[in-house]
Motif scaffolding. Structure first.
Motif, PDB file in Angstrom:
ATOM      1  N   THR A   1       0.823  -1.202   0.000  1.00  9.65           N
ATOM      2  CA  THR A   1       0.000   0.000   0.000  1.00  9.65           C
ATOM      3  C   THR A   1       0.856   1.249   0.000  1.00  9.65           C
ATOM      4  O   THR A   1       0.591   2.216  -0.722  1.00  9.65           O
TER       5      THR A   1
ATOM      6  N   LEU B   1       2.340   2.603  -3.348  1.00  7.80           N
ATOM      7  CA  LEU B   1       1.487   3.181  -4.379  1.00  7.80           C
ATOM      8  C   LEU B   1       1.169   4.627  -4.036  1.00  7.80           C
ATOM      9  O   LEU B   1       0.646   4.933  -2.963  1.00  7.80           O
TER      10      LEU B   1
ATOM     11  N   GLU C   1      -0.939   7.814  -5.314  1.00 10.07           N
ATOM     12  CA  GLU C   1      -1.995   8.250  -6.226  1.00 10.07           C
ATOM     13  C   GLU C   1      -1.708   9.676  -6.675  1.00 10.07           C
ATOM     14  O   GLU C   1      -1.762  10.613  -5.877  1.00 10.07           O
TER      15      GLU C   1
ATOM     16  N   ASN D   1      -6.920   8.954 -12.088  1.00  9.14           N
ATOM     17  CA  ASN D   1      -6.646   7.909 -13.093  1.00  9.14           C
ATOM     18  C   ASN D   1      -5.159   7.606 -13.238  1.00  9.14           C
ATOM     19  O   ASN D   1      -4.748   6.953 -14.191  1.00  9.14           O
TER      20      ASN D   1
ATOM     21  N   THR E   1      -1.502   6.423 -11.152  1.00  6.85           N
ATOM     22  CA  THR E   1      -0.871   5.901  -9.935  1.00  6.85           C
ATOM     23  C   THR E   1       0.618   5.679 -10.179  1.00  6.85           C
ATOM     24  O   THR E   1       1.006   5.170 -11.235  1.00  6.85           O
TER      25      THR E   1
ATOM     26  N   ASP F   1       3.818   3.604  -8.852  1.00  5.00           N
ATOM     27  CA  ASP F   1       4.275   2.483  -8.031  1.00  5.00           C
ATOM     28  C   ASP F   1       5.739   2.753  -7.686  1.00  5.00           C
ATOM     29  O   ASP F   1       6.627   2.560  -8.516  1.00  5.00           O
TER      30      ASP F   1
ATOM     31  N   CYS G   1      -1.673   4.268 -15.750  1.00  3.82           N
ATOM     32  CA  CYS G   1      -2.787   5.142 -16.074  1.00  3.82           C
ATOM     33  C   CYS G   1      -3.993   4.276 -16.438  1.00  3.82           C
ATOM     34  O   CYS G   1      -3.846   3.289 -17.173  1.00  3.82           O
TER      35      CYS G   1
ATOM     36  N   ARG H   1       7.625  11.915  -9.756  1.00  2.40           N
ATOM     37  CA  ARG H   1       7.494  11.525  -8.349  1.00  2.40           C
ATOM     38  C   ARG H   1       7.676  12.717  -7.422  1.00  2.40           C
ATOM     39  O   ARG H   1       6.880  12.909  -6.497  1.00  2.40           O
TER      40      ARG H   1
END
Length: 226
Positions: A125, A128, A130, A134, A136, A138, A146, A163
């Motif tokens: 969790t 990830l 957000e 639409n 994310t 990782d 996307c 990032r």
């Protein structure tokens, strides 16, 4: 078992470290040149790095800063340079610990164990991020997903730029702030940022609406949330 990459141009010392650390239960890899070490980090993502500053092909302190762009876990500098200014530079550029040569293998292993205790692995969790409804990121796998486009292929620097902007969302990221944190020390030309932002926008497609410019100042990842 933690994996360790040793980047040191001294074959004899590297051999001693490999034997000692393997006996202590580590999975050890050695590279004798800085650029080979950097490539290995990107490819294998080891848990711990041991980096000599006196490498034949790159500046050691600069390499520490570059490695930090790809490696978020433990990094120990192992160097014959024992002056305070060199230690400060290495620690400020991203080293977690600094050990001077000559050293005792027992103490060195104890420092690695202490560093391992401070490293908390990312949970699925936590890895990830957000960026938008639409989109994310990782962080563990260093990929961008996307909903509409699937995986968006970014270069390492494009990934780090995105990032950083998302992790500082709704905050003005000036050109210099981005240069310092994504490119590293020694970069001061905003043109680098503009070029990469344009590339990023093209790859993000509709999601690029969240990446907004502030004329002559920098960029904001504006997700519309307070």
């Amino acid at each position: 078992m933690s994996s360790i990459l040793i980047i040191d141009d001294d074959p004899a010392l590297s051999r001693v470290l490999r034997i000692g650390l393997t006996a202590a239960g580590y999975d050890v890899t050695v590279e004798l040149r800085g650029l080979d070490g950097l490539a290995r980090v990107i490819q294998d993502r080891p848990d711990l790095l041991v980096v000599d500053l006196g490498l034949p092909d790159v500046d050691g302190v600069g390499l520490v800063a570059e490695l930090r762009r790809y490696h978020k876990k433990g990094l120990v500098v192992l160097s014959a340079a024992g002056d305070e200014q060199t230690k400060i530079k290495a620690l400020d550029r991203g080293a977690d610990d600094y050990v001077t040569k000559p050293f005792g293998l027992g103490e060195f292993e104890a420092r690695l164990r202490a560093l391992e205790r401070r490293i908390e692995p990312l949970t699925p969790t936590q890895s990830l991020l957000e960026a938008a409804p639409n989109l994310t990121i990782d962080l563990a796998r260093r990929v961008v997903l996307c909903v509409d486009q699937g995986e968006i292929r970014l270069t390492p620097r494009e990934f780090d730029l995105l990032r950083f902007l998302v992790q500082n969302r709704n905050r003005l990221c000036t050109h210099q702030l981005l240069l310092t944190n994504v490119w590293g020390p020694g970069y001061d030309d905003p043109h680098h940022v503009r070029v990469y932002v344009n590339r990023l926008r093209r790859k993000l497609g509709p999601a690029s609406q969240y990446l907004r410019s502030r004329a002559s100042m920098g960029y904001i990842w504006d997700d519309g949330k307070p």
